[in-house]
Design an enzyme around this catalytic site. Sequence first.
Site, PDB file in Angstrom:
ATOM      1  N   GLY A  90      72.219  19.153  39.248  1.00  0.00           N
ATOM      2  CA  GLY A  90      72.204  19.927  40.481  1.00  0.00           C
ATOM      3  C   GLY A  90      73.090  19.355  41.565  1.00  0.00           C
ATOM      4  N   THR A  91      73.044  18.047  41.725  1.00  0.00           N
ATOM      5  CA  THR A  91      73.830  17.416  42.781  1.00  0.00           C
ATOM      6  C   THR A  91      75.313  17.702  42.601  1.00  0.00           C
ATOM      7  OG1 THR A  91      72.217  15.690  43.215  1.00  0.00           O
ATOM      8  CG2 THR A  91      74.496  15.194  43.797  1.00  0.00           C
ATOM      9  N   ASN A 125      62.661  22.897  48.135  1.00  0.00           N
ATOM     10  CA  ASN A 125      62.041  21.981  47.189  1.00  0.00           C
ATOM     11  C   ASN A 125      60.776  21.312  47.709  1.00  0.00           C
ATOM     12  OD1 ASN A 125      64.098  20.839  48.915  1.00  0.00           O
ATOM     13  ND2 ASN A 125      63.692  18.887  47.914  1.00  0.00           N
ATOM     14  N   GLN A 168      65.472  24.976  42.524  1.00  0.00           N
ATOM     15  CA  GLN A 168      64.018  25.156  42.393  1.00  0.00           C
ATOM     16  C   GLN A 168      63.657  26.604  42.047  1.00  0.00           C
ATOM     17  OE1 GLN A 168      61.759  22.909  42.271  1.00  0.00           O
ATOM     18  NE2 GLN A 168      62.804  21.107  43.084  1.00  0.00           N
ATOM     19  N   SER A 175      69.873  23.285  37.886  1.00  0.00           N
ATOM     20  CA  SER A 175      69.671  21.993  37.247  1.00  0.00           C
ATOM     21  C   SER A 175      68.782  22.168  36.027  1.00  0.00           C
ATOM     22  CB  SER A 175      69.003  21.038  38.250  1.00  0.00           C
ATOM     23  OG  SER A 175      68.464  19.940  37.556  1.00  0.00           O
ATOM     24  N   HIS A 210      66.811  19.795  34.370  1.00  0.00           N
ATOM     25  CA  HIS A 210      65.551  19.057  34.178  1.00  0.00           C
ATOM     26  C   HIS A 210      64.390  19.609  35.004  1.00  0.00           C
ATOM     27  CE1 HIS A 210      65.323  16.253  37.751  1.00  0.00           C
ATOM     28  NE2 HIS A 210      66.529  16.763  37.895  1.00  0.00           N
ATOM     29  N   THR A 253      84.778  14.974  28.943  1.00  0.00           N
ATOM     30  CA  THR A 253      84.209  15.492  27.697  1.00  0.00           C
ATOM     31  C   THR A 253      82.846  16.109  27.988  1.00  0.00           C
ATOM     32  OG1 THR A 253      85.354  13.862  26.373  1.00  0.00           O
ATOM     33  CG2 THR A 253      83.364  14.816  25.411  1.00  0.00           C
ATOM     34  N   CYS A 279      56.598   6.663  54.390  1.00  0.00           N
ATOM     35  CA  CYS A 279      56.128   5.918  55.559  1.00  0.00           C
ATOM     36  C   CYS A 279      57.165   5.919  56.675  1.00  0.00           C
ATOM     37  CB  CYS A 279      55.937   4.454  55.173  1.00  0.00           C
ATOM     38  SG  CYS A 279      54.288   3.997  54.790  1.00  0.00           S
TER      39      CYS A 279
END
Lengths: 385, 393
Positions: free
Chosen positions: A70-71, A150, A180, A200, A202, A238, A326
């Site tokens: 995706g990136t 997301n 997403q 993407s 995955h 490739t 945090c």
Amino acid sequence: MIAYLDNSATTKVLDSVQEIMVKTMVSDYGNPSSMHKKGVEAENYIKEARNCLAKVLKVEGKEIVFTSGGTEANNLALIGTAMANQRAGKHIITSCIEHPSITNGMNYLEKEGFEVTYLSVDKNGLINLEELKEAVRKDTILVSIMYVNNEIGAVEPIEEIAAIIKKKNPNVLFHVDAIQAFGKYRIYPKRMGIDLLSVSGHKIHGPKGSGFLYICSGVKIHPILFGGGQQNGIRSGTENVPAIAGLGKAAEEIYQNFETKIAYFYTLKAHFIEGIKKIEGTQIHGLTNQDSAPHIVSVGFLGIRSEVLLHALEEKGIFVSAGSACASNKTAVSATLKGIKVEQNYLDSTIRFSFSIFTTEEEIEYCLLTLQKTLEQLRRYTRKK
Amino acid sequence: MLFKAFLIKYGEIGIKGKNRYLFEDALVRQIGFALKEVEGAFSISKEQGRIYIEADGEYDYEETIAALKRVFGIVGICPMIQIEDKGFENLAEEVVNYIKQIYPENQLTFKVHARRARKNFPMDSMTINKELGDRILKAFPMMRVDVHQPELNIYVEIRKQIHIYSETIPGCKGMPIGTNGKGMLLLSGGIDSPVAGWMVAKRGVEIEATYFHAPPYTSERAKQKVIDLATLVARYAGPIKLHIVNFTDIQLYIYDQCPHEELTIIMRRYMMRIAERIAVESGALGLITGESIGQVASQTMQSLFATNEVCTMPVFRPVIGFDKLEIVDLALKIQTYETSIQPFEDCCTIFVAKHPVTKPNLKLIKRSEEKLVEKIDEMIETAISTREIVICK
């Protein structure tokens, strides 16, 4: 019991995906560019995957460019079109709740002399269409908006956005980050007015390191990787045959019995939201009905550090994401949560739950029960004033 | 690589009396450990108050030096060449050759230091110095003798073979691990404690470590970070046995029963008690902490007094007088800094009082601790018996 509720982070690979990938590594391991039989075998996997994706999106196979995920697809869309079209103008529009692979790409382009307009969102994470209309100019070359957010699962009105842009300036390219959304919505770029679309692998039970960018034929784009000229020179290197084959297989499977799957997702989601609402001191961010994505629920837990809750759930076999790390660690506070103006006392306390087709009602029930108990324990020990 | 062997210089341990062989054997053993990680095979030998390392065949020079620089007890590492004794003429040729190869510029002032350890060599040391000097001057007209402050010291040692060397690479000094008993390090994820452990290890002390884990308030990654830190210190100190103690229940119990501003001090007192118990079990003879006076509320003199009070074992605090920046410098040197500053440390800040006591009154602290009598002993037993042990190497 194990409840993996972090499917927006990544998903388990399907058996059929694993099988085809093993085949491309163990027996059909040729280089798709090789002239001999081994090369042709490998190339066939890519053709097959390309056809699958083209069919699902109702586009031409040659309009699919495989990437490392995706990136890279987002980066290629952004930087590739900006570079190729900068003579027409240097203005780009996006929203303030995009993924870092868009936002940081925009930051880079700003340094390179492009001007970027960031659209605000309402409390449900939806962009303001009037604001968008105002923002489109003569020198605007690209609008990039995510389909599904997301973090909170907000669904942007993609078709309306496309119509507004094209009406005001038909030369503007429209890029959609559908990372997403793919597999959760039927997406037909040509009918919806989308020029570029990032996906993407995955997130849909395919392998990590797989993805593609749909580029409508005729769109001017420059490559961001240079090399042997594979994929028409737009994406040299490739081809990652195992990943591409896996991605194709995953896309094919995810759209089988599609309506049943989506209905199932919404049943899970409704069940979960109903349970959350019964727990004291919780707040669900964004919409909760079927106008929101079927697989993401973002919940704020009053007075609880999200990291602590995350680790407490982890101890019970429940895996989720923290909405925002945090604040004391100075890690960036989530742009999305800030964008939708989540109150300060929920900002550090947000957890994202995300489902997949493998998520069961039992897991949801177990998660709700565990939350109930864990929150009780954790709330006994909140910071003393 | 020209150098196939190294002479290892060890200062301090050379002067130990009857125990000397113990120190030397330990150093040989530690060098052996260190070189295991290096590409190549080596033999290490002890000979007349010297330690020699010889490479058997091809090896990685850079890696070898880096590994030796991490062995406590080594003062200097001298890369050397070894030649057979084929008479003085041959020796002189070899020395000239050596200079030609190592110092191609050959415009240095020099001095020859010959040492005839094998007395059947026909020339004495003074004669060798003189004759070799003469040959060098003839071979390199640009070079000059300077017996006071030479730029180049050429050492020639006549032993079974003849050794030629001219460079000493500084080692990290100290004493070989295993020559000074064992210490128990209280290892947090911070900058100071790994440095403290390193400093005590430098004096030849074998290190074990205790880490207090507080899930879900501290994460798996925080624990992994401590394991990584122990592994980095282990590159110097040898394998470190890390005891990971689950401290959550004790922490919450104290939080429930005791005044909030005393929490940190009381917690530290229990950490010391537990660490000491594990130390006794492991045969360690002292505790080691990374405390430095006044750095934080729990490290004022009063706080140190209050935490120290629970131990009967000596507590070593090697960085006690260091400023933070001085500790950081050492952490950079031993390469623990990068790991120490990774951010996933404490989400247990909810336990830290906004204004903790800086001058705890021992009497009050003890009175507060009385509120814990009911369960605390059992909790300590559980914490100790359920601890996880990881060997970091």
